[in-house]
Scaffold this motif. Structure first.
Motif, PDB file in Angstrom:
ATOM      1  N   UNK A  23      11.490  -8.118  10.268  1.00 20.96           N
ATOM      2  CA  UNK A  23      10.431  -7.385   9.575  1.00 20.96           C
ATOM      3  C   UNK A  23       9.722  -6.486  10.567  1.00 20.96           C
ATOM      4  N   UNK A  24       9.309  -5.328  10.073  1.00 18.66           N
ATOM      5  CA  UNK A  24       8.492  -4.383  10.822  1.00 18.66           C
ATOM      6  C   UNK A  24       7.349  -3.986   9.891  1.00 18.66           C
ATOM      7  N   UNK A  25       6.129  -4.045  10.396  1.00 15.57           N
ATOM      8  CA  UNK A  25       4.957  -3.660   9.609  1.00 15.57           C
ATOM      9  C   UNK A  25       4.212  -2.567  10.370  1.00 15.57           C
ATOM     10  N   UNK A  26       3.996  -1.449   9.689  1.00 21.60           N
ATOM     11  CA  UNK A  26       3.233  -0.348  10.278  1.00 21.60           C
ATOM     12  C   UNK A  26       2.401   0.306   9.182  1.00 21.60           C
ATOM     13  N   UNK A  27       1.146   0.518   9.491  1.00 15.87           N
ATOM     14  CA  UNK A  27       0.212   1.182   8.587  1.00 15.87           C
ATOM     15  C   UNK A  27       0.238   0.565   7.190  1.00 15.87           C
ATOM     16  N   UNK A  28       0.295  -0.777   7.150  1.00 10.54           N
ATOM     17  CA  UNK A  28       0.248  -1.509   5.890  1.00 10.54           C
ATOM     18  C   UNK A  28       1.554  -1.588   5.129  1.00 10.54           C
ATOM     19  N   UNK A  29       2.595  -0.948   5.621  1.00 11.08           N
ATOM     20  CA  UNK A  29       3.890  -0.959   4.935  1.00 11.08           C
ATOM     21  C   UNK A  29       4.828  -1.958   5.611  1.00 11.08           C
ATOM     22  N   UNK A 114       0.687 -11.874  14.103  1.00 13.20           N
ATOM     23  CA  UNK A 114       1.832 -10.998  13.893  1.00 13.20           C
ATOM     24  C   UNK A 114       2.069 -10.765  12.396  1.00 13.20           C
ATOM     25  N   UNK A 115       1.670  -9.596  11.914  1.00 17.13           N
ATOM     26  CA  UNK A 115       1.806  -9.285  10.490  1.00 17.13           C
ATOM     27  C   UNK A 115       3.264  -9.301  10.030  1.00 17.13           C
ATOM     28  N   UNK A 116       4.188  -8.961  10.914  1.00 10.34           N
ATOM     29  CA  UNK A 116       5.609  -9.001  10.553  1.00 10.34           C
ATOM     30  C   UNK A 116       6.076 -10.449  10.379  1.00 10.34           C
TER      31      UNK A 116
END
Length: 126
Positions: A23-29, A114-116
């Motif tokens: 998983x990759x999380x950037x700018x809420x996506x 870690x959001x991911x």
């Protein structure tokens, strides 16, 4: 310098070795990728490479973003703190090819930050 774009990454597999996902999380996506069979270290490397690819796709200069993950061993290898062996060396070569041989801006964070990793855990229902 202003604040940098935070790009969170995490990889895992169930069982280990088993089906890998990153998983990759950037700018809420949230972006989640299923990668087939492998081991947990390979999944973490794939996640780091995916995060760098997202940064490149967004056209971000290295001074404008930071990659954040909880895989201490992979981060140490990617930043030159520890030597890469086995498949890690191949993953490092891919990363260096993407960044012109320079380690991208990477920082270790706790798993709970870690959001991911949180996105992967929610997907798995854990």
């Amino acid at each position: 310098m202003g604040s940098r774009v935070k790009i969170y990454f995490d990889g895992g597999c169930r069982p280990n070795p088993g089906r890998m996902e990153v998983a990759v999380v950037v700018q809420g996506k949230v972006r989640i990728f299923d990668l087939g069979e492998g081991a947990s270290m390979d999944a973490e490397w794939h996640a780091l490479v995916a995060a760098q690819r997202v940064a490149s796709d967004l056209g971000l200069a290295s001074s404008t973003y930071v990659l954040l993950g909880d895989a201490a061993a992979v981060i140490a290898q990617a930043t030159g703190g520890h030597r890469c062996r086995g498949s890690g060396a191949a993953h490092l070569a891919v990363l260096h090819e993407m960044t012109g041989g320079v380690a991208p801006p990477i920082r270790y964070i706790k798993r709970s930050q870690n959001l991911a990793g949180i996105a992967l855990a929610r997907r798995a229902g854990r």
